[in-house]
Scaffold this motif. Structure first.
Motif, PDB file in Angstrom:
ATOM      1  N   ASP A 103       0.832  -1.207   0.000  1.00 27.29           N
ATOM      2  CA  ASP A 103       0.000   0.000   0.000  1.00 27.29           C
ATOM      3  C   ASP A 103       0.865   1.256   0.000  1.00 27.29           C
ATOM      4  N   GLU A 106       2.325   1.716  -3.376  1.00 28.59           N
ATOM      5  CA  GLU A 106       1.321   2.113  -4.350  1.00 28.59           C
ATOM      6  C   GLU A 106       0.938   3.576  -4.184  1.00 28.59           C
ATOM      7  N   SER A 107       0.935   4.073  -2.949  1.00 33.69           N
ATOM      8  CA  SER A 107       0.653   5.494  -2.725  1.00 33.69           C
ATOM      9  C   SER A 107       1.691   6.353  -3.425  1.00 33.69           C
ATOM     10  N   ARG A 109       3.378   5.506  -6.043  1.00 30.21           N
ATOM     11  CA  ARG A 109       3.111   5.372  -7.481  1.00 30.21           C
ATOM     12  C   ARG A 109       2.025   6.348  -7.929  1.00 30.21           C
ATOM     13  N   LEU A 110       0.939   6.384  -7.161  1.00 30.37           N
ATOM     14  CA  LEU A 110      -0.175   7.248  -7.538  1.00 30.37           C
ATOM     15  C   LEU A 110       0.231   8.719  -7.469  1.00 30.37           C
ATOM     16  N   VAL A 115      -0.201   4.205 -12.671  1.00 24.12           N
ATOM     17  CA  VAL A 115      -1.473   3.519 -12.474  1.00 24.12           C
ATOM     18  C   VAL A 115      -1.392   2.589 -11.267  1.00 24.12           C
ATOM     19  N   ARG A 116      -2.548   2.242 -10.747  1.00 20.83           N
ATOM     20  CA  ARG A 116      -2.636   1.313  -9.622  1.00 20.83           C
ATOM     21  C   ARG A 116      -2.321  -0.102 -10.104  1.00 20.83           C
ATOM     22  N   TRP A 117      -1.689  -0.912  -9.226  1.00 28.35           N
ATOM     23  CA  TRP A 117      -1.414  -2.301  -9.575  1.00 28.35           C
ATOM     24  C   TRP A 117      -2.708  -3.100  -9.655  1.00 28.35           C
ATOM     25  N   THR A 118      -2.715  -4.101 -10.511  1.00 26.49           N
ATOM     26  CA  THR A 118      -3.847  -5.018 -10.559  1.00 26.49           C
ATOM     27  C   THR A 118      -3.774  -5.964  -9.360  1.00 26.49           C
ATOM     28  N   ARG A 122      -0.455  -7.468  -7.358  1.00 28.11           N
ATOM     29  CA  ARG A 122      -0.263  -7.418  -5.908  1.00 28.11           C
ATOM     30  C   ARG A 122       0.017  -8.825  -5.353  1.00 28.11           C
TER      31      ARG A 122
END
Length: 487
Positions: A103, A106-107, A109-110, A115-118, A122
């Motif tokens: 998480d 991913e934050s 990344r955003l 883009v968010r991971w699929t 994950r």
């Protein structure tokens, strides 16, 4: 299930501080990653792996992210360090921590507009992190593939795999660089109390319960490693009959020889199936016999089979010791095969088994055979007829026994040599040729003239099939066990 490492638990503090970008393994104390200024943590996240949908077999290939998350999880586990926690507890806790660190990644990344991971990605990240913590990282998928039996590494990006009965094929890189590969192997070596660094450029070790690795680095242009994966661990002679390694009649003969406590050497070329056959022979021993297994590098892993197979098992592996020397000039902490062999005489054993004979193990094997308790071992040799000279050569290289003594040990104490080979066969319907493992010869040894070793072929090939040619002089010792099978 991903195989566990042979040791109890990973050293998470060491894992957290391992810098896989270094060109050599540092031997100086390091500051935990959480306290280090690390430019990689502040950089923009790497581009995402290609979206492969929701398939559970998706593999995540950005190892800079996996390495970061692995370090974070390792730091957290090292800080918690709960007394009494076992491998299952650690794995469950690690799995829960991975999600929160994903998480966090991913934050970032955003925030960077990515883009968010699929969900599949994950899951793949979680799997890769856990494999790196509790398995062998990017090697783990190859070790888990039941069709692969040989892995050869010629640098981080030149990996060949051989599937059962097939030619070699190219595989994906297993590291980001040669330095990354050396550092990863060094970490796993340290987990088994072994050293792999510029001062110790050769490495022999187990990779979980079914694989054996040899690697060398620093003294060659690129790191080189050879991994042999044994797919048949809990195997019996009947299983090997089904695999066409031998006919049922030979399996009955060998089973009776094992139970009559005859000393047997399994000989053959590399990759011919010696260790698999040795496991099959050992698994014919009465489960209540007390066994000591002596190995320079653990390979048999009979302790994985459970108490119903071997209730009183003592697996012993040689320990190389540290670079420091004691007052006698021996490495501190070293335990040799000779040390273990001496200790076994205080263990109330029924049988001592010395695994693979490559050098000094031959002296321990002599001690095991002298007890008359049915020792079992493997050795590399070009034929069963060449086994005596091979044993004598190894004994003479050790330097502690004479040639005459070594020959006497062979003639008086090795009852059988079973030779297993790779035999080229042709399918009569398709015309295709393939290599298949077969027992091609069974020979007994007795004292000959002028101190030589006399050999008698008991089983041999005829028209491509192995048949019984002669009974051993000690055949009466086998009859009670053959009668048991007949009954």
């Amino acid at each position: 299930m991903t195989p566990q490492q042979p040791q109890d638990l990973p050293d998470f503090e060491s894992l957290a501080i391992l810098d896989l970008e270094d060109s050599a393994v540092s031997t100086t104390p390091l500051t935990p990653l959480a306290q280090q200024p690390d430019a990689r943590r502040d950089a923009a996240p790497a581009a995402p792996a290609a979206d492969q949908g929701s398939s559970p077999s998706t593999r995540f290939t950005d190892w800079s992210i996996i390495t970061r998350i692995r370090a974070d999880v390792a730091n957290a586990l090292a800080e918690e360090a709960m007394p009494g926690s076992d491998a299952d507890d650690q794995r469950a806790r690690a799995a829960s921590l991975v999600g929160s660190f994903i998480d966090d990644e991913e934050s970032r990344r955003l925030d960077s507009g990515l883009v968010r991971w699929t969900n599949a990605e994950r899951r793949a990240i979680t799997q890769a992190v856990l494999e790196s913590l509790f398995g062998f990282g990017r090697l783990q998928p190859l070790l888990d593939d039941p069709s692969i039996e040989n892995i050869e590494i010629y640098g981080y990006d030149d990996v060949l795999i051989q599937r059962t009965g097939n030619a070699f094929e190219q595989a994906d890189p297993i590291a980001e660089s040669d330095a990354d590969l050396l550092s990863t192997l060094s970490f796993h070596a340290a987990q088994q109390s072994k050293s792999f660094d510029p001062a110790h450029p050769r490495l022999h070790m187990s990779l979980g319960p079914t694989a054996r690795l040899y690697a060398t680095g620093w003294v060659v242009p690129k790191p080189i490693a050879t991994i042999r994966v044994h797919r048949l661990v809990d195997v019996t002679l009947d299983d090997l009959v089904d695999l066409d390694l031998m006919p049922p009649e030979l399996a009955q003969f060998l089973r009776a020889a094992v139970r009559a406590k005859k000393s047997i050497m399994v000989a053959g070329a590399q990759g011919a199936g010696k260790t698999t056959l040795l496991r099959g022979l050992i698994n014919e021993i009465d489960p209540w016999e007390k066994l000591a297994i002596l190995e320079s590098v653990a390979e048999l892993h009979l302790e994985q089979l459970g108490k119903e197979r071997h209730r009183r098992l003592v697996p012993l592996e040689a320990v190389p010791g540290s670079d420091e020397k004691d007052a006698n000039g021996h490495p501190i902490g070293e335990i040799t095969m000779d040390d273990w062999a001496r200790d076994t005489f205080r263990m109330n054993l029924d049988r001592m088994i010395v695994g693979e004979i490559l050098g000094p193990e031959v002296i321990a094997m002599f001690e095991a055979m002298q007890t008359g308790a049915g020792s079992l071992s493997t050795i590399h040799a070009k034929s069963s007829a060449a086994v005596p000279e091979r044993v004598v050569t190894l004994a003479r290289k050790d330097g502690r026994v004479t040639e005459d003594f070594a020959r006497r040990q062979v003639s008086e104490n090795i009852d059988l040599a079973v030779y297993v080979d790779l035999v080229k066969t042709r399918n009569p319907w398709t015309g295709e040729s393939s290599l298949n493992r077969r027992i091609t010869d069974v020979t007994s040894y007795t004292p000959g003239e002028n101190g030589q070793v006399a050999s008698t072929q008991l089983w041999g090939l005829q028209d491509g099939q192995i048949i019984s040619k002669m009974a051993p002089e000690w055949m009466d010792d086998l009859r009670p066990y053959l009668d048991e099978e007949a009954a």
